[in-house]
Design an enzyme around this catalytic site. Sequence first.
Site, short mmCIF file in Angstrom:
data_model
loop_
_atom_site.label_atom_id
_atom_site.label_comp_id
_atom_site.label_asym_id
_atom_site.label_seq_id
_atom_site.Cartn_x
_atom_site.Cartn_y
_atom_site.Cartn_z
N SER A 109 8.86 3.58 4.74
CA SER A 109 9.99 3.69 3.83
C SER A 109 9.55 3.41 2.39
CB SER A 109 11.13 2.77 4.25
OG SER A 109 12.32 3.20 3.63
N ASP A 152 0.87 -1.18 0.00
CA ASP A 152 0.00 0.00 0.00
C ASP A 152 0.91 1.23 0.00
OD1 ASP A 152 -2.03 -1.83 0.37
OD2 ASP A 152 -2.78 -0.96 2.23
N HIS A 191 4.94 -7.30 -0.15
CA HIS A 191 4.57 -8.59 -0.72
C HIS A 191 5.17 -8.79 -2.11
CE1 HIS A 191 1.32 -9.55 2.32
NE2 HIS A 191 1.58 -8.28 2.59
#
Length: 284
Positions: free
Chosen positions: A250, A96, A152
């Site tokens: 980050s 996200d 992911h």
Amino acid sequence: MSFNTRLKKQIFIQAQRLVPQHKFSRIVGKLAGSENPIIKNTVIQAFKAKYSIDLSIAEQTDALKYKSFNAFFTRALKPGIRQIDAALNSIVSPADGEISQIGKIQAGEIFQAKGQQFSVEKLIGDPQLAAVFQDGEFATVYLSPRDYHRVHMPFAGTLTETLYIPGELFSVNQTTAENIPGLFARNERMVCLFDTEVGRMAVVLVGAMIVAGIETVATGKVKPSGCIELNHHELALAKGDELGRFYLGSTAIVLFEKDKMAWDNQFKANSTVIMGERMGSLTK
């Protein structure tokens, strides 16, 4: 841009140059890992209010039930909240966040921001491992403090190497991207390299100011040693599987070889993405 805005940006950049980045981040890391109820509840509540954290999508919706701020920050989402694009040829967002930049690697250089770029060789930290990505494709995804902070797999592959590279810890927001040359190739990072059905893929987890740690499923939480560390693996991961996580916000950078895939046209700098959303597809 007004004089006051320029001045604020200059002060922000200079402060980062002057502060002892690693010492400061270690102190923050200890605070973030504290399980003292008073400390962790105070920090979690303040953070939740400041960044308007949406816990309705989290597996654990009660902020005070997390054992530490780190546990809260790296919280899991409810099953099914993020759908992984099922098309066999699709490339999905690893996290996200917001796209900082996306496009082609030109003559071995990755575009960072207006007037700034960095070499894929410096980012990867090894000329041989970086060579296959010359003239390939890249996408840089920035995870803000309010985002879900697990990274992911953008495509199925077998993890073959991880390369920890020590470095600086500048913030990775738009202001620093526009003003710090080679930002992402200067900061501390973990390079994850994969074999896929269309060649090599890399996912680079870039550290930043007050990031209290980077973790991957293959290495566990990284313990900074000040030295480059190359490890070999043979770990198969499906598209959408968790690869790692950040202990504070980050950036993740995804790399593919030349002529293997293409990004969908609607994705540009500043586009918002969610983990599992289709961002591109294979070209062969």
